[in-house]
Design an enzyme around this catalytic site. Structure first.
Site, PDB file in Angstrom:
ATOM      1  N   SER A 123      -4.251  12.863  -8.838  1.00 33.37           N
ATOM      2  CA  SER A 123      -4.332  11.543  -8.209  1.00 33.37           C
ATOM      3  C   SER A 123      -3.454  11.389  -6.976  1.00 33.37           C
ATOM      4  CB  SER A 123      -3.963  10.450  -9.220  1.00 33.37           C
ATOM      5  OG  SER A 123      -2.626  10.600  -9.653  1.00 33.37           O
ATOM      6  N   ASP A 135       1.862   1.494  -6.748  1.00 31.78           N
ATOM      7  CA  ASP A 135       1.714   1.080  -8.132  1.00 31.78           C
ATOM      8  C   ASP A 135       2.793   1.794  -8.945  1.00 31.78           C
ATOM      9  OD1 ASP A 135       0.759   3.667  -8.691  1.00 31.78           O
ATOM     10  OD2 ASP A 135      -1.332   3.072  -8.684  1.00 31.78           O
ATOM     11  N   HIS A 184       2.299   5.748  -8.177  1.00 30.81           N
ATOM     12  CA  HIS A 184       1.971   6.353  -6.889  1.00 30.81           C
ATOM     13  C   HIS A 184       2.727   5.705  -5.723  1.00 30.81           C
ATOM     14  CE1 HIS A 184      -1.604   6.895  -9.541  1.00 30.81           C
ATOM     15  NE2 HIS A 184      -1.498   8.134  -9.097  1.00 30.81           N
TER      16      HIS A 184
END
Length: 381
Positions: A74, A355, A358
């Site tokens: 991710s 977030d 991240h």
């Protein structure tokens, strides 16, 4: 992109034409600057341009790094998960609100992720598109493509299968010789480990019953070795293996540490695991450089610069590293961080994290530019 323009022109005067001239102009072209240069340097001089530019006749010399090709999780996914049945998506606001056009592309950030900045640093496009994004085709992927998948929903072996498919399409598009040059001169970015530890080893009880920490580190290092050797066999020669950040300092981990009664602190245990794992990856890179003839493999370690940012965020222009911008900033990511959450910050540039897992675009830029300057620029020399 480095381009040579061969421009044939004549300048009309009231008396007689000046001698016909040829101008050879070598310049670095970025975005729309070509048109502005022509306008300012030629059109305002009353120059009539008859271009003899290969097909309009532009001869492309090619950058030393013609493409950036991405594998991983991710932290580098450009939106491949958008096309999959999974909850691990971010193709909705407020994700992407600071990306070009404010578009939520599926990147887990408010804007760009590291491969985008690295591509731009090589003089290529300022973003690397996702291979499964239907908005792009092989002509777009010729200068960069991302196979990464958040949560490795697309497992690494499948990412490699997509890469093989990409190679076939690239050879059909560019011709075998040119495609092989792109394949061998491209920079390959590999990001793995953070999801594997935090969302797998430390979250799934069966993993701990299978491996102790050292065994799991070796397990992941073996996967990294397999991937590098597989890419090498397919023609890759310039490979960057990314290391782990101080993953115990992610807002999610600080939150769990707080609720465990340890205060608002980083999980030192996780950071120590990251440091040991990074040492293993660095050793792997050194060994593979000796084993794989013609390969140039580097270890891109974000730990030190990331730790500096987390410890002294104000030094880098941030206000906080303890909580994230999106939602409450303590534990949300993905669908828990949507446009209807009233707690999301208005200015992500004040936050180290977007977030709970991240970084913000600003953090991604700082880390990417540091790694490019210290490690990745070697590929363009």
């Amino acid at each position: 992109m480095n381009i040579i323009f061969l421009i044939y022109y004549s300048q009309q005067t009231s008396c007689s034409p000046t001698p016909i001239r040829f101008l050879l102009i070598y310049m670095h072209i970025c975005s729309h600057s070509f048109l502005s240069i022509l306008h300012s340097q030629f059109l305002e001089m009353g120059v009539f341009i008859v271009a003899a530019i290969f097909f309009m006749q532009i001869y492309i010399t090619g950058a030393k790094v013609p493409a950036v090709i991405v594998f991983g999780d991710s932290s580098v996914d450009a939106g491949n998960n958008n096309q999959l049945q999974t909850v691990l998506k971010s193709n909705f606001r407020p994700y992407g609100r600071d990306f070009f056009g404010g578009k939520a592309t599926g990147r887990f950030s408010n804007g760009r992720v590291p491969p985008d900045f690295i591509s731009e640093s090589y003089g290529l496009r300022p973003y690397v598109p996702a291979y499964l994004d239907p908005a792009y085709n092989i002509s777009d992927f010729a200068t960069g493509v991302c196979f990464a998948s958040a949560g490795t929903v697309i497992p690494l072996w499948r990412e490699v299968e997509y890469y093989k498919d990409y190679q076939s399409k690239l050879r059909a598009h560019l011709g075998v010789e040119k495609a092989n040059t792109v394949i061998s001169e491209a920079v390959y970015l590999i990001s793995m480990g953070t999801n594997d530890f935090l969302e797998n080893y430390y979250s799934l009880p069966n993993r701990k019953s299978q491996y102790n920490v050292t065994q799991y580190q070796n397990f992941l290092a073996n996967i990294a070795e397999w991937l590098i050797k597989d890419l090498y066999a397919l023609g890759a020669r310039k490979i960057s293996l990314g290391g782990l950040p101080p993953m115990g300092c992610l807002p999610l981990e600080r939150t769990t540490s707080f609720f465990a009664g340890n205060g608002d602190t980083c999980k030192d245990e996780y950071n120590k695991v990251a440091l040991v794992f990074n040492e293993k990856l660095n050793g792997l890179v050194e060994r593979l450089n000796d084993e794989l003839s013609g390969a140039k493999i580097v270890f891109s370690n974000p730990y030190a610069i990331f730790q500096q940012i987390v410890r002294k965020p104000s030094t880098f222009g941030f206000e906080t590293a303890a909580v994230a911008c999106c939602a409450t900033g303590f534990f949300e990511m993905g669908y828990m961080c949507d446009q209807y959450n009233p707690f999301t910050c208005s200015d992500a540039s004040k936050f180290v994290f977007w977030d709970s897992f991240h970084p913000t675009e600003k953090t991604n830029r700082i880390i990417s530019q540091h790694l490019f300057k210290t490690v990745l620029s070697k590929f363009s020399s």
